[in-house]
Design an enzyme around this catalytic site. Sequence first.
Site, mmCIF file in Angstrom:
data_model
loop_
_atom_site.group_PDB
_atom_site.id
_atom_site.type_symbol
_atom_site.label_atom_id
_atom_site.label_comp_id
_atom_site.label_asym_id
_atom_site.label_seq_id
_atom_site.Cartn_x
_atom_site.Cartn_y
_atom_site.Cartn_z
ATOM 1 C CB CYS A 81 32.359 -21.995 -29.212
ATOM 2 S SG CYS A 81 33.748 -22.721 -28.409
ATOM 3 C CG ASN A 131 22.502 -27.599 -27.708
ATOM 4 O OD1 ASN A 131 23.735 -26.620 -27.391
ATOM 5 N ND2 ASN A 131 22.312 -28.767 -27.149
ATOM 6 N N PRO A 172 27.566 -30.767 -31.739
ATOM 7 C CG PRO A 172 27.971 -28.472 -32.355
ATOM 8 C CD PRO A 172 26.792 -29.444 -32.086
ATOM 9 C CE LYS A 215 24.812 -26.125 -30.590
ATOM 10 N NZ LYS A 215 25.551 -25.446 -29.405
ATOM 11 C CB VAL A 220 35.771 -29.682 -29.070
ATOM 12 C CG1 VAL A 220 37.446 -29.897 -29.002
ATOM 13 C CG2 VAL A 220 35.607 -28.345 -29.691
#
Length: 435
Positions: free
Chosen positions: A140, A245, A43, A181, A45
Amino acid sequence: MSRRPISTSPTPGPQVDSERPPKRPRIDHLTPDSFRNGIFLAPMVRSGALPTRLMALKYGATLVWGPEMVDKAILHAEREVDPVTGVISYNGKTRAMFTTHPLEKPYLIYQIGSADPELAVQAAKTVMQDVSGVDLNCGCPKPFSTHAGMGAALLTNPDLLCGILEALRRELPREISVSAKIRLLSTQEETKKLVERIARTGVNAITVHCRTRNMRPRERALVERLKEIVEFVQGLGLDVAIIQNGDCTGMEDAKRIRDLTGADSVMIATAAESNPSCFSATPLRDVESTLSPSYMRLCKYLHNHWASTKFCVTQFKGTRSEVSKTDAHELKSRIAKAKGYEGLEDVIGSRTGEEEFKEISRIVEARPPRISVEAEQEEVAEEDDIHPPCATPPDRPNPEPPTSGAPKMGLRMPMPAILTCSHTVSPTPTPGGMR
């Protein structure tokens, strides 16, 4: 003498219906197995726009994550379907906040930014008809996410984090996957404790960004810490996939990371932002001439907002063999200064965006359908029922080879001369010769 007709009676043994029973239908939703043995688009942005996700699928991404959407924002969006392209837009007051297409639905994970179980459920239900899974952003570190208790702020509030996941799993249909995540915590023990709590909420998968909350992208990901976490989850006996990741550069590198960590799959962010074809065994070179034109054609056809298209294209970079550094810089400068697709016809080329989309559709739709492990096992069993292994009928001695240690059979009875057309009666040889 009349010849006896060939017998059509069934051979000895159990009667089996020769007609194959219908297979169990292929599943069109995600399961924990869908998160294994894969390479995923992270994902992102801005960069994780619909055209980027479609390009990633074209070049081999197994699943794709959409950009984080704050729960409250999507609740007030108006869903609209383009009758020509099929693009589904969730529109805000001035522009689409989130766009998708039915082509990507079987592979699309919608990521939610939330700090409220009820709002998270409402947001997920708003879009669930157009996605296959919902992922909670717990990693995030940006202020726009953490200031309201979302994103990485959830790492220090595990009760709320797990409460959101439990609510999503409880309230959403089973065919909608739920995942999270996260980032590494300061110590392994803290990280394993959090991972266990998350795994017990009923999620399908957990993505671990191998950096802590305070680490910046330029700092090397702590990939080596993941192996212990993977083994820990395996020891729990829970059916939860672990996705790595951080710093993966492409397909070959994903294999290295999986060998190093034991992770079920690998997720790519930065490398995919630079080149969405990184999921391929042979990623595109000279992206300025091989990727940018086709990407812009696709964006134009899908009515992707120009600002989004411009941002994504100006992020593209990669290995060059034919395009010079000067030419690449000039192209990016032209795109950055452009106010829209007009004036870039020489860059976009004569091929249409519809042709680009049809090519992607052909590639994606050619993928084999999903089937659960249980369905695969049932199909194997059905195949065995229809074509059972060869076996000696119960009323006959078993003709084992002499070397098997089985009792030796006596010689067969001699065949009548009338059948052999011979005046000498000879026994029919047995396998392996006379004994």
